[in-house]
Write a protein that holds these residues in place. Structure first.
Motif, mmCIF file in Angstrom:
data_model
loop_
_atom_site.group_PDB
_atom_site.id
_atom_site.type_symbol
_atom_site.label_atom_id
_atom_site.label_comp_id
_atom_site.label_asym_id
_atom_site.label_seq_id
_atom_site.Cartn_x
_atom_site.Cartn_y
_atom_site.Cartn_z
ATOM 1 N N LEU A 5 0.829 -1.209 0.000
ATOM 2 C CA LEU A 5 0.000 0.000 0.000
ATOM 3 C C LEU A 5 0.860 1.254 0.000
ATOM 4 N N ILE A 6 1.884 1.258 0.811
ATOM 5 C CA ILE A 6 2.767 2.427 0.887
ATOM 6 C C ILE A 6 3.488 2.629 -0.446
ATOM 7 N N ILE A 7 3.989 1.532 -1.037
ATOM 8 C CA ILE A 7 4.670 1.626 -2.330
ATOM 9 C C ILE A 7 3.709 2.129 -3.409
ATOM 10 N N SER A 8 2.484 1.625 -3.398
ATOM 11 C CA SER A 8 1.486 2.072 -4.374
ATOM 12 C C SER A 8 1.160 3.549 -4.204
ATOM 13 N N ALA A 9 1.001 3.980 -2.978
ATOM 14 C CA ALA A 9 0.681 5.387 -2.720
ATOM 15 C C ALA A 9 1.819 6.299 -3.167
ATOM 16 N N ILE A 10 3.047 5.889 -2.880
ATOM 17 C CA ILE A 10 4.201 6.683 -3.314
ATOM 18 C C ILE A 10 4.278 6.716 -4.839
ATOM 19 N N PHE A 11 4.048 5.564 -5.473
ATOM 20 C CA PHE A 11 4.054 5.478 -6.931
ATOM 21 C C PHE A 11 3.029 6.437 -7.532
ATOM 22 N N TYR A 12 1.794 6.418 -7.019
ATOM 23 C CA TYR A 12 0.760 7.313 -7.539
ATOM 24 C C TYR A 12 1.052 8.776 -7.227
ATOM 25 N N SER A 13 1.672 9.052 -6.109
ATOM 26 C CA SER A 13 2.035 10.437 -5.792
ATOM 27 C C SER A 13 3.053 10.977 -6.783
ATOM 28 N N ILE A 14 4.047 10.159 -7.107
ATOM 29 C CA ILE A 14 5.058 10.569 -8.083
ATOM 30 C C ILE A 14 4.424 10.735 -9.468
ATOM 31 N N LEU A 15 3.570 9.775 -9.849
ATOM 32 C CA LEU A 15 2.879 9.889 -11.132
ATOM 33 C C LEU A 15 2.005 11.141 -11.178
ATOM 34 N N CYS A 16 1.366 11.451 -10.083
ATOM 35 C CA CYS A 16 0.500 12.633 -10.007
ATOM 36 C C CYS A 16 1.299 13.896 -10.310
ATOM 37 N N ILE A 17 2.402 14.057 -9.627
ATOM 38 C CA ILE A 17 3.230 15.251 -9.828
ATOM 39 C C ILE A 17 3.754 15.305 -11.259
ATOM 40 N N PHE A 18 4.273 14.172 -11.738
ATOM 41 C CA PHE A 18 4.801 14.110 -13.092
ATOM 42 C C PHE A 18 3.727 14.433 -14.130
ATOM 43 N N SER A 19 2.538 13.862 -13.975
ATOM 44 C CA SER A 19 1.460 14.079 -14.948
ATOM 45 C C SER A 19 0.971 15.519 -14.938
ATOM 46 N N ILE A 20 0.823 16.100 -13.778
ATOM 47 C CA ILE A 20 0.348 17.491 -13.693
ATOM 48 C C ILE A 20 1.367 18.441 -14.327
ATOM 49 N N VAL A 21 2.644 18.264 -13.998
ATOM 50 C CA VAL A 21 3.685 19.136 -14.560
ATOM 51 C C VAL A 21 3.781 18.938 -16.081
#
Length: 107
Positions: A5-21
């Motif tokens: 769960l922690i790895i998935s959340a971190i993965f989605y957080s990084i993807l979120c920032i990357f996708s928005i930028v």
């Protein structure tokens, strides 16, 4: 299970920032499309019709919206809601990206 769960959340957080930028960069026209994301035939068709810039801006908007969804998914994982579905989406995302990159590299 908690570590996934922690790895998935971190993965989605990084993807979120990357996708928005990335979405903002494409929407504002500061960068051209990444050829890894589209087939060569499709890019050449857009170039011929002079629609490449408009398509890049539209894809930027879509990428921005996907980033927001990824951020919401990360938040849902962090607060322990819908975590099974989130882990499934994480595995699916990793597999599809690796498949897309593999097909482009092997060309």
């Amino acid at each position: 299970m908690k570590i996934l769960l922690i790895i998935s959340a971190i993965f989605y957080s990084i993807l979120c920032i990357f996708s928005i930028v990335t979405g903002i960069i494409y929407m504002t026209g500061k960068k051209k499309l990444n050829p890894l994301e589209l087939s060569d035939k499709f890019v050449s068709k857009l170039k011929k019709e002079n629609k490449l810039s408009k398509f890049a801006k539209t894809m930027g908007l879509v990428t921005f919206l996907v980033g927001i969804v990824q951020g919401l998914t990360a938040y849902a994982i962090f607060v322990d809601k819908y975590y099974v579905l989130s882990i499934g989406f994480t595995i699916f995302s990793i597999l599809t990206v690796s498949f897309k990159l593999k097909s482009k590299i092997n060309m």
